[in-house]
Design an enzyme around this catalytic site. Structure first.
Site, PDB file in Angstrom:
ATOM      1  N   SER A 187     -46.280 -32.551  40.099  1.00 24.45           N
ATOM      2  CA  SER A 187     -45.863 -32.911  41.455  1.00 24.45           C
ATOM      3  C   SER A 187     -44.413 -32.596  41.763  1.00 24.45           C
ATOM      4  O   SER A 187     -43.972 -32.834  42.879  1.00 24.45           O
ATOM      5  CB  SER A 187     -46.130 -34.398  41.707  1.00 24.45           C
ATOM      6  N   GLU A 230       0.779  -1.224   0.000  1.00 25.90           N
ATOM      7  CA  GLU A 230       0.000   0.000   0.000  1.00 25.90           C
ATOM      8  C   GLU A 230       0.820   1.288   0.000  1.00 25.90           C
ATOM      9  O   GLU A 230       0.382   2.303  -0.527  1.00 25.90           O
ATOM     10  CB  GLU A 230      -0.934   0.000   1.223  1.00 25.90           C
TER      11      GLU A 230
END
Length: 868
Positions: free
Chosen positions: A482, A87
């Site tokens: 239960s 770059e």
């Protein structure tokens, strides 16, 4: 001649002056109102929030931009060199603008403009930082204005910050495709590696991406991506960053992308989603997706895998009992596609037009090609042929209803036809022998918890997160059946009742008021066992014992207070049906309540998060109540952990409840669990019409709760209750989790008085035909000889198939009552009929207090609440 030169010099000077003035004017014009570049000094980009399991593995990531911010010192030099060569090779020499490159680009653009081509730039890394950080609103424009503003900001940035800091910003901000921002995130995405693990060719590929990430995606443009990668390697060679030999070897290698898989197979989607919701509630959605929290969770990956497998196993066991509902889809196959000798797998084309289907772990899609004496021949979507033998199809009788199946299977064509698309699971390594699979219609959840800390170690909220994100472990409100009796009996023990207290299992009825009928709760098997101990009533989960005990001895208010104290129900209605599980709560709350009992009565809060740190490593949340006391730095001093958990249940009372729950496993409704050979306790639960099946089980250091039912409640089928449906999941989990571990008994707290008794009668050993056990009594309590009429003693015969009970939802709050007496012993309740139906005559019905709340009348007074 001199005059000409003087005029020429003057003209050039004027032109230069005008040009300089123009440049100054342009810079002045565009320099006004530019963003403040000094904000870069405190730059904090959006970064990933990551969830870590308790073994350090990542199992969840959340971000608006997938970025892991890495300081420049942690980025390998060669990674930096690759980006600089690709770059901005003069990055460390220029002042922010590369003038020779700008001139070269200007000359090249003259030619490109003549051919209507897009102009090229000569942006430095500094200019790209200015564009990405400060000019994001115009970063995509191709204009002179943008380039001038970039140049101005680049010059300012270079004066304010070091080259290394500018490079650090660039390498962490740059977009590299596929949602990855910065080099660290890109390395993980493309190669599943950390930066220091990258090879030269992999570094070069990452450096090739800033120019055009999508254009160099190897999945779409492999040749262009390879060419660009090799260009970067060549630039690194020319810049002297790598040797010619290294460059040659790197360029000769293929471009291989390894898509990242999350945390080596850690599966915890329901768990992760629950943590995500909690973080959104604590910090907000924007903060979660951008502030980069490090979230240390309580997830145990091994237990999570066990939980998923165990729950799916329970789904499958239930589902196979109820037959085959048909294939996923049906396709028409050509003669060539049904040729089972064709190794080119021509049937694979038939899958292209089908939607995706979500299956279980290891499941594959296949299409039925033909039938043979061996079974059904199946072509697999991935290629190859397998066979489903007849022995694997006998379960697949046609589903006719929840309690009805088609005829027995004697041939594979009774189940499958040519062209049926199905799920299969290979039984052997070569994949030839297959099992027929079916996505269960039933659903449910499973929770695993550490009772001492409240840490949720595993959570599975359904069959598949991809199929449904609804978490049935935390979001589904279901009747408990239960399993709620644990709360009731704990309240009774706290009041002073003993496990040896005698209670009459006899018909019980309450007049609900004018026009509302009579409520007659009944037991699962529609029989009554007569006088039995409180322990036996609990172990056999007898409804009438529970109702009578609450109504005459405990009081509904005490039960409601206990339910609130344990976090099960905050505002339990004062109605007797609630003690049989008519109330609705979540699986996580029920599991937490049993965890409090399992740990000796210490209050805990269920937590999925152990610790949260922000992006700077500062701890912003701690999820436990244990603190380390003492500030000494001496190596000889042992730190002391201070337990801040409040004691919400008396330890002796708590152990009595543990003993009852252990008895339910050893002799009661949950005795299937005793086959594992470990000290375990637990309670089953089934709601009326078998709509919900529960089981909460625990060892000394682990609590597991499971619930199964249909998302739109409907019957699971006759006798499809807690012991037969939900207990399967918990048993499968404990079988995996406890394998090879020592047998750890439940811890007995100081003050417990252990007395040898007959478990059947509650009397001295030898007073009945039951096993002899050590009963847990409170200090000062005495156990008198229980002279009970043998004709009224509860039967010792107990069938697991019918180890459940029905409950009534219509009820009225009870009140304390004096016990009746029989043979000089306290026997609570008085049976009007030992085994027959409850009487209907008004004089035989326990009258309802006019202050009792009477619910809406129903078509049946038999009850519609919870079952066992």
């Amino acid at each position: 001649m001199l005059r000409f030169l003087a005029n020429l010099f003057t003209a050039l000077f004027v032109v230069g002056l005008v040009a300089a003035a123009s440049v100054v004017g342009v810079f002045y014009h565009y320099g006004k109102g530019l963003p403040n570049f000094q904000q870069l000094a405190n730059y904090e980009p959006p970064v990933l929030t990551r969830f870590y399991a308790n073994d350090g593995r990542v199992f969840g990531e959340y971000a608006s931009q997938k970025r892991l911010y890495v300081p420049l010192g942690a980025i390998p030099m060669r990674v930096r060199d690759a980006f600089i060569s690709a770059e901005d090779k003069n990055f460390y020499e220029h002042m922010g603008l590369d003038i020779p490159s700008i001139i070269g680009a200007a000359v090249a653009n003259i030619s490109r403009m003549q051919h209507s081509k897009r102009p090229i730039g000569a942006s430095t890394i500094t200019q790209q930082v200015a564009k990405n950080f400060l000019l994001a609103d115009i970063s995509s424009l191709v204009s002179l204005e943008r380039k001038v503003k970039e140049a101005i900001l680049a010059l300012r940035i270079e004066k304010a910050y070091s080259k290394d800091y500018i490079l650090e910003l660039y390498l962490n901000e740059i977009y590299l495709g596929c949602g990855a921002y910065g080099v660290a995130a890109a390395a993980l995405h493309y190669f599943d590696k950390a930066l220091d693990e990258l090879t030269l060719e992999e570094m070069a590929y990452l450096a090739a991406l800033p120019k055009a990430p999508n254009h160099y995606n190897p999945a779409k443009h492999y040749e262009k991506a390879l060419e660009r990668r090799n260009y970067v390697i060549a630039r690194m060679r020319d810049d002297g960053k790598v040797t010619p030999q290294e460059a040659q070897e790197a360029m000769a290698k293929p471009l291989q992308i390894k898509q990242r898989t999350m945390a080596d197979g850690v599966q915890g989607a329901y768990f992760a989603e629950e943590v995500r919701r909690e973080l959104v509630e604590k910090f907000g959605e924007k903060s979660l997706y951008g502030d980069g929290y490090v979230v240390r969770t309580t997830l145990n990956p091994t237990y999570q895998e066990f939980a998923q497998e165990s729950l799916q196993e329970a789904f499958e066991v239930y589902d196979r009992r109820h037959g085959w509902r048909g294939p996923l889809a049906h396709v028409t196959l050509s003669a060539q596609q049904t040729n089972t000798q064709d190794e080119s797998s021509p049937w694979k084309a038939s899958f292209k037009t089908l939607p995706r289907h979500t299956g279980g772990k290891g499941w594959l899609r296949g299409v039925v090609l033909a039938h043979s004496k061996e079974g059904a021949m199946v072509g697999l979507e991935k290629g190859g042929i397998g066979i489903i033998p007849l022995s694997e199809l006998t379960w697949a009788r046609k589903y006719l209803g929840v309690d009805s199946l088609g005829p027995a299977i004697t041939n594979s064509n009774q189940v499958l036809t040519q062209g049926d698309v199905i799920f299969v699971l290979p039984k052997e390594k070569d994949g030839r022998i297959l099992r027929l699979c079916q996505v269960p219609a039933v659903s449910g959840g499973l929770v695993v918890m550490d009772p001492h800390t409240g840490h949720v170690l595993a959570m599975q909220g359904g069959f598949s997160f991809q199929e449904s994100q609804f978490n049935r472990a935390t979001q589904a409100l279901r009747q408990t059946g239960s399993s709620f009796k644990t709360i009731v009996y704990l309240a009774a023990l706290e009041k002073g009742l003993s496990p040896t207290t005698l209670i009459d299992d006899a018909p019980f009825a309450i007049n609900l008021g004018r026009g509302l009928g009579v409520w007659r709760p009944r037991n699962y098997d529609n029989t009554f066992g007569g006088i039995m101990t409180m322990r036996r009533g609990f172990e056999r989960s007898r409804n009438t014992v529970t109702i009578r005990m609450t109504h005459e001895l405990v009081g509904i208010g005490r039960v409601a207070e206990m339910a609130k104290r344990l976090g099960v129900l905050d505002k339990m209605p004062h109605e007797l049906a609630m003690v049989l599980g008519a109330g609705e709560t979540t699986l996580l709350k029920m599991t937490t309540a049993h965890a409090i009992i399992a740990n000796g009565g210490k209050k805990i809060t269920p937590t999925l998060i152990d610790r949260i740190q922000n992006r700077h490593g500062k701890t912003v949340f701690v999820g436990n109540d244990v603190a380390c006391m003492g500030s000494t730095t001496s190596l000889m001093d042992v730190p002391v952990l201070q337990d801040n958990r409040p004691q919400v249940i008396d330890p002796v009372t708590d152990y009595q409840m543990i003993s009852l729950l252990e008895g339910a496993v050893q002799r009661g409704t949950a005795r299937q669990l005793s086959e594992l050979g470990y000290p375990l306790g637990g309670k089953t639960g089934t709601t009326n019409d078998f709509k919900d099946a529960w089981f909460i089980g625990f060892s000394a250091d682990l609590v597991v709760g499971a619930y199964l039912g249909f998302d739109h409640p409907k019957p699971l089928g006759h006798h499809q209750g807690g012991a037969k449906v939900a207990l399967v999941a918990v048993k499968a989990f404990f079988e995996r989790a406890l394998k090879g571990r020592p047998r750890v008994p439940f811890r007995v707290p100081p003050g417990v008085k252990l007395v040898r008794i007959d478990a059947q009668t509650g009397g001295q050993p030898g007073s009945g035909d039951g096993p002899v056990i050590f009963e847990a009594l409170k200090p000062g309590a005495s156990m008198q000889e229980q002279q009970v009429d043998p004709n009224r003693r509860a039967s010792n015969d107990f069938d697991d198939e019918h180890a459940e009970e029905d409950v009534g939802q219509e009820g009225a709050p009870g009140h304390d009552a004096e016990p009746s007496h029989e043979h000089g012993q306290e026997v609570y309740g008085h049976a009007t009929n030992e085994s027959g139906p409850a009487p209907s005559e008004p004089e035989n019905v326990i009258g309802a207090d006019p202050l009792f709340h009477a619910p809406e009348a129903r078509s049946s007074v038999a009850g519609t609440g919870g079952l066992y």
